[in-house]
Scaffold this motif. Sequence first.
Motif, PDB file in Angstrom:
ATOM      1  N   VAL A 711       0.832  -1.201   0.000  1.00 31.40           N
ATOM      2  CA  VAL A 711       0.000   0.000   0.000  1.00 31.40           C
ATOM      3  C   VAL A 711       0.868   1.254   0.000  1.00 31.40           C
ATOM      4  CG1 VAL A 711      -1.704   1.307   1.308  1.00 31.40           C
ATOM      5  CG2 VAL A 711      -1.899  -1.177   1.136  1.00 31.40           C
ATOM      6  N   GLU A 712       1.987   1.194   0.741  1.00 28.05           N
ATOM      7  CA  GLU A 712       2.826   2.371   0.827  1.00 28.05           C
ATOM      8  C   GLU A 712       3.767   2.511  -0.371  1.00 28.05           C
ATOM      9  OE1 GLU A 712       1.272   1.159   4.582  1.00 28.05           O
ATOM     10  OE2 GLU A 712       2.646   0.054   3.273  1.00 28.05           O
ATOM     11  N   GLY A 713       4.173   1.402  -0.972  1.00 25.63           N
ATOM     12  CA  GLY A 713       5.198   1.465  -2.002  1.00 25.63           C
ATOM     13  C   GLY A 713       4.789   0.962  -3.365  1.00 25.63           C
ATOM     14  N   GLY A 714       3.557   0.491  -3.527  1.00 25.65           N
ATOM     15  CA  GLY A 714       3.096  -0.001  -4.818  1.00 25.65           C
ATOM     16  C   GLY A 714       3.544  -1.430  -5.064  1.00 25.65           C
ATOM     17  N   SER A 720      11.846  -8.811  -3.912  1.00 19.74           N
ATOM     18  CA  SER A 720      11.138  -8.809  -2.629  1.00 19.74           C
ATOM     19  C   SER A 720      10.376 -10.099  -2.396  1.00 19.74           C
ATOM     20  CB  SER A 720      10.158  -7.626  -2.565  1.00 19.74           C
ATOM     21  OG  SER A 720      10.834  -6.397  -2.694  1.00 19.74           O
ATOM     22  N   LEU A 721      10.398 -11.003  -3.389  1.00 21.94           N
ATOM     23  CA  LEU A 721       9.629 -12.239  -3.306  1.00 21.94           C
ATOM     24  C   LEU A 721      10.535 -13.419  -2.975  1.00 21.94           C
ATOM     25  CD1 LEU A 721       7.368 -11.813  -6.475  1.00 21.94           C
ATOM     26  CD2 LEU A 721       6.977 -10.968  -4.140  1.00 21.94           C
ATOM     27  N   THR A 769       6.411 -15.538  -0.020  1.00 26.32           N
ATOM     28  CA  THR A 769       6.556 -14.507   1.005  1.00 26.32           C
ATOM     29  C   THR A 769       7.035 -13.220   0.348  1.00 26.32           C
ATOM     30  OG1 THR A 769       7.104 -16.133   2.710  1.00 26.32           O
ATOM     31  CG2 THR A 769       7.733 -13.853   3.133  1.00 26.32           C
ATOM     32  N   ALA A 770       6.330 -12.122   0.623  1.00 29.75           N
ATOM     33  CA  ALA A 770       6.718 -10.801   0.117  1.00 29.75           C
ATOM     34  C   ALA A 770       7.142  -9.932   1.290  1.00 29.75           C
ATOM     35  CB  ALA A 770       5.564 -10.153  -0.632  1.00 29.75           C
ATOM     36  N   THR A 771       8.255  -9.204   1.123  1.00 35.51           N
ATOM     37  CA  THR A 771       8.801  -8.360   2.179  1.00 35.51           C
ATOM     38  C   THR A 771       8.993  -6.943   1.648  1.00 35.51           C
ATOM     39  OG1 THR A 771      10.002 -10.280   3.047  1.00 35.51           O
ATOM     40  CG2 THR A 771      10.688  -8.105   3.822  1.00 35.51           C
ATOM     41  N   ASP A 772       8.420  -5.948   2.367  1.00 35.29           N
ATOM     42  CA  ASP A 772       8.572  -4.575   1.897  1.00 35.29           C
ATOM     43  C   ASP A 772       9.874  -3.970   2.385  1.00 35.29           C
ATOM     44  OD1 ASP A 772       8.225  -3.745   4.524  1.00 35.29           O
ATOM     45  OD2 ASP A 772       6.152  -3.104   4.253  1.00 35.29           O
ATOM     46  N   ASP A 773      10.119  -2.699   2.035  1.00 35.32           N
ATOM     47  CA  ASP A 773      11.411  -2.094   2.352  1.00 35.32           C
ATOM     48  C   ASP A 773      11.569  -1.768   3.823  1.00 35.32           C
ATOM     49  OD1 ASP A 773       9.620  -0.032   2.512  1.00 35.32           O
ATOM     50  OD2 ASP A 773      10.569   1.224   0.980  1.00 35.32           O
ATOM     51  N   THR A 774      10.511  -1.936   4.614  1.00 37.90           N
ATOM     52  CA  THR A 774      10.633  -1.736   6.057  1.00 37.90           C
ATOM     53  C   THR A 774      10.836  -3.057   6.795  1.00 37.90           C
ATOM     54  OG1 THR A 774       8.255  -1.945   6.532  1.00 37.90           O
ATOM     55  CG2 THR A 774       9.078   0.231   5.847  1.00 37.90           C
TER      56      THR A 774
END
Length: 960
Positions: A711-714, A720-721, A769-774
């Motif tokens: 939501v924050e980064g598109g 990231s996968l 598993t997806a991981t965002d930049d945070t």
Amino acid sequence: LVLLKEMTSKKMISATATLLLLLLSRGVVQSVPVVDPSFIADFDEEFLISLEDADSPVDIQFSPDFTLMMVPEKDGKLWIVENFDPVGGLVPSKTEALQMTKICTNVERGFGGTAFHPRFGVDNRWIYLYYTYDKNNDCNTSGSAKRGPVNRLSRFTLGENKIIDPSTEQVFFETPILPYGGHNSGQIRFGVDGYLYVSVGDGGGGISKENDAGVIYPQALDMLLGKIIRLTDTGGIPPTNPYTDPQTSARCSRDGWSGNPSINCQEIYSYGLRNPFRFALDVNAARQEGKTRLFINDVGRHTWESVHEGGDGFAGANYGYPDREGPCIKKEASNCAPDSRYLSPIHWYLHNDEEGGAITGNAFYPNDAGWPWDFQNSYLYADYALGGIYRVTRGSEGCPYPQCDPPISDYAPTAKVFSKLYKVTGMAFGPYMGGQALYVSTRGSDGLRGDKGIFRIKYSGPPIAPPPTVVPPLNNAVIGSTPAIASNVPETVTTEVDVTTNPETGSTTGVDIAYTPETATTEVNTAEDFTAPDDGDDWFLPPGGINFPGAGTSVNTNNGAAPTSPGTTESTVAVSQPSIPQAAPIEHNRIPKAFVSASTTLGFPPLFVRFDGTESYDPDGLDGPPLSYEWDLDGDGTVDATSPTPSFKYMKSGIYTAVLKVRDIKGAEGTTSIEITVENAPPRTRIIEPREDAIFSVGDEIKLRGTAFDVEGGILPETSLTWEVRLHNEDHWHSVLEPTVGNNLVVPSAPAPSDLAIAKDSYLVVFLTATDDTGLSSTRKTILKPKLVDFVLETNPPGLVVVVNDEDFQTPVTITTWANAEMNVQARSQRDSNGNAYTWQRWSDGGTNSHTFLVAEETSLTPIVANFVPGSGDMSVSIVSPIDGSTFAVGDSITLSASATGPDGSDLDLSGDMMVMMSWDVEVKNSTHSVSILDSTSGNHIVGRAPEPADFGFAETNYI
């Protein structure tokens, strides 16, 4: 906002589900081992270094001078780590020494183990690597003995720049083709004898593969699977290996076979193992006795995990698999009478959800490592499935069969959980601040324990006083050997000396001098007194005893009394060794342990969080004064609270690090932290391929494609996968694809079921598993069901027993497995329920007595029938043509024909349908290897042409 909250809720559900799945490892694992309280206060566990990519270290090895640590990763990377000892403020650094290219890494394949040469850095720079070599450009896992890679042991040279030139590879041996992806093993260690010991698994799978004589791989001495191998440091055969008779043995290094079931492999040292994943060299036996002593961890299949003893004195040892598992007959938790053909393990534990499911990493505690004295002669091992590292020492409270069934090992009563680290693959003791610590490689976390990479477990308790030495030799020669000390508070220590008791005759009396530390008393016992040789008497030193203060001190053994009769004299003995040190209290204040938990770590402003630090404690006084608490809850460097359980409201979005500092009454401080994320939602993942309703067959290609939206980064990038694929079997799972970063990945070949008995209840699970930049992540999974196929087995006459994948089945029987799986069937001579004897004659599909066939979808339409003939005994076969010992020229016509008689002695008609009983193999052989020119061809009166030599360099030694 509603969507974000919904996603957050899903994240929590997903995390819980993922955690439960992670806990379902190799066995029925549903709980976390609880560390024994005696270890909690005095040991610290710290994360030392992470690696890259899959983060899957499989082993740890130190160079002989302890300046280098070698860590292989499953995916083919080899790391050299330096500065791992923080003495002098050093910070660990790592160098990628090698990336294997021709390597299979699917399922359990990849790097297996490593070793430095004992003289590495002195007169060579040799290292040894064991890995799954993609020899045939085929990483197949279908179960076929003719398709797939091999495992290989090679020697390389590590450059001064910590880089390996691949061209330095010297191949020592290769195994036969691997039928499945598991049970590769690969531990490598040098013994005190200077020889290289290597563990080789049986190749995996539910099928028990057999050699040409029908002997199951771990028991077959003509091939290298399921064995301990012993070689010289240059790849040669030690002269003391058990199978070196030139008449009955050969080198098998070329392809893992001798080519003849009656010719043993010279590389084999011991056999009868399933998956000897790790073995450890007893460093104490090596130093004190000059002995190579190995403890071999063999991963079990049905009921037991086992530790076997090997090394010196175990040449030719047969550990019994698959007939035995643990201390019992296979599949049995009782009925454990020893079998003289096999060596029983020295320790074992049940393969279940309480005790574990896969014994892996191991190490002997070095007795000079500086840990508490009750660690002397300890053995540590890990369980990959349940998790945890366990410490055992040999005791005397075991219970043998038949007093106990199952028996209890001498080690079992001493077992304690030392650490709760998860997915441990290797461990080794290495340097730490002037002492030693235990370094551990682990391949993952279950959300509660550990992480991927290298950990260090160090002793942080009070200084250990030097061990009490034994009472020193006194005056004249000591009779017998000096007893050893096993703990800091030993039992009474006795030294026997000769003391002259009659100067006129020169006679001597044996005197025992006993020192008891608990009471600080010394007692002198004479075998005879000075006046009456047949009368025992006790002689005591002054009340309260004495401490031997050092060399030159005299001790009067007669309490200063006058001689009791003429012609005798009081005896004085002199201390000739240093005194027995007395352990004095040592002032030491340990750092308190800080632990924190939070009611939530994720949400939207205003976010109210309750913190709890009450699990923190002071290891020096669990019942002493309470700790003081200081909390910096918003990361601004100021103290926000001083209670053990504060609360805080986060009003602005961001990522906050809440820090807890605890302080004991003497001012020692311990710190920990926890991250709080405000107004950030985990990514939303979607698996595009494979579909949820997809059905697969063995050998199918499985494509992995998905997306993730933050939501924050598109839309998140493919980096990231992370994908993972597991094969679930009822209550445990095996890895098919280790966690792998990327997208549009391919699993080239769907596996076969690992256990036929539960094939109907087995399936594949795909995780994305997806991981965002945070650092926030979410996981989605897809379940893939196999295409099930029934096949029918019958016998003629009906009701006899056939063997499928090492399991007995009474016919007729319908068995369910996965489409395109390979099954191994075998028919044995037997008696029916009325006692009538029958001997196998042929299978309806034309296969040999023990053979493998593909279970295709149409298999269920046609039963497979084992035909038997009345009578006991074997059929006999004779080769009519060519004549044994005849000569030939290239191009000559050669006819293959044979005759056979049945168990009753009658001639068998080998024409028509009966020709399927004949199966010919023709090879051109020389002294080192063979080349097949006709492979398992049925028929009789086959005509062919004599070939050219297989290798002109060996033409004079070639024969057919």
